[in-house]
Design an enzyme around this catalytic site. Structure first.
Site, mmCIF file in Angstrom:
data_model
loop_
_atom_site.group_PDB
_atom_site.id
_atom_site.type_symbol
_atom_site.label_atom_id
_atom_site.label_comp_id
_atom_site.label_asym_id
_atom_site.label_seq_id
_atom_site.Cartn_x
_atom_site.Cartn_y
_atom_site.Cartn_z
ATOM 1 N N LEU A 76 0.847 -1.256 0.108
ATOM 2 C CA LEU A 76 -0.092 0.123 0.003
ATOM 3 C C LEU A 76 1.040 1.233 -0.050
ATOM 4 O O LEU A 76 1.993 1.441 0.774
ATOM 5 C CB LEU A 76 -0.977 0.032 1.194
ATOM 6 C CG LEU A 76 -1.838 -1.339 1.201
ATOM 7 C CD1 LEU A 76 -2.836 -1.147 2.426
ATOM 8 C CD2 LEU A 76 -2.516 -1.606 0.276
ATOM 9 N N GLU A 77 0.609 2.280 -0.758
ATOM 10 C CA GLU A 77 1.242 3.359 -0.877
ATOM 11 C C GLU A 77 0.286 4.518 -1.063
ATOM 12 O O GLU A 77 -0.763 4.634 -1.390
ATOM 13 C CB GLU A 77 2.250 3.554 -2.179
ATOM 14 C CG GLU A 77 3.172 2.149 -2.235
ATOM 15 C CD GLU A 77 4.039 2.160 -3.478
ATOM 16 O OE1 GLU A 77 3.906 3.273 -4.395
ATOM 17 O OE2 GLU A 77 4.729 1.234 -3.759
#
Length: 282
Positions: A76-77
């Protein structure tokens, strides 16, 4: 941009899902593990509610069982995992997107066998960045790492596309250098204090790997020549003395996990110039 996860094999290579499933099974028969990675810069995963957490868990379980994946890599970014104002303690997060993702992952893992692999590839700002500030994306992975610290098989922080970062010694280190790789890995293994004074406890050496770009064009920065990577590993694994960053444990970490790369495709493009020297070293 949602919580219901979707995956389809690339149709040009795999005209049917079954042909992909057969390839996964073939790799597993050869002793390899196949993980599915979620997130990335262009595909945010958004888990904002109890219903979202349930949708995440059920949809991921369906994908894992359909294709036979051995594990899940959490990548996740950006906005997928950013802390809201007033969220000060990774041990008790209050940001809904963080709280409900953790809940959804707990629900998913409860339905999978104990040897199902869990890994993560966070951006360095989202982990070690907590030493400079704890807000927004800075340190935002720490609630997740803390919640599953006994469950993670390994965490390979992306030592690329990053700015300068503090080490646990209070000094600033630059991406693409030996000291940066040693300092960022040692922060996870040695533990570190956040800007707000709370301490993030250490991970085991075998839970920590270094994420590197396979080529200079695979990332905006962070590419490091093999000889320098090996110098960093000499210090991390063997405790080789240095005038630079000093390890929390001067004897080194013989159980250090190793290396991750972005990506195998970039490596193939340069005739395995990344993997070949590192395989020989390791």
């Amino acid at each position: 941009n949602g919580a219901t996860m979707q995956f389809s094999p690339f149709a040009t290579v795999y005209p049917t899902n079954q042909s992909f499933i057969q390839d996964v099974a073939g790799l597993q028969a050869a002793g390899k593990k196949v993980l599915i990675s979620i997130g990335g810069a262009n595909d945010p995963v958004v888990v904002d509610s109890v219903a979202d957490a349930q949708a995440f868990a059920s949809s991921m379980l369906q994908l894992i069982t359909t294709y036979g994946f051995d594990g899940l890599d959490i990548d996740l970014e950006g906005a997928s995992f950013a802390l809201q104002a007033g969220d000060f303690d990774f041990r008790n997060p209050t940001t809904p997107r963080v709280v409900h993702f953790i809940s959804g992952l707990q629900q998913l893992l409860a339905q999978l066998p104990p040897d199902f692999i869990l890994s993560a590839a966070p951006e360095v700002a989202m982990v070690q960045g907590g030493m400079s500030t704890y807000s927004g994306v800075w340190g935002s992975y720490l609630p997740l790492l803390h919640a599953f610290r006994a469950r993670f098989d390994w965490v390979h922080v992306q030592h690329y596309n990053a700015g300068t970062m503090y080490g646990r010694d209070g000094q600033i280190y630059t991406p693409g250098t030996v000291d940066f790789h040693v300092a960022m890995a040692d922060a996870l293994i040695g533990g570190f204090s956040l800007q707000n004074g709370i301490t993030f406890d250490p991970f085991e050496p075998e839970q920590v790997a270094i994420g590197l770009p396979a080529t200079a064009t695979a990332a905006g920065n962070g590419y490091t020549a093999a000889s320098l990577v090996h110098e960093a590993l000499d210090r991390l694994i063997l405790g080789k003395p240095s005038a630079g960053y000093q390890l929390a444990n001067p004897d080194g970490y013989p159980g250090f996990r190793g290396l991750m790369t972005w990506s195998i495709n970039w490596d193939v493009l340069v005739s395995n110039a990344f993997s070949q020297p590192h395989r020989e070293y390791l």
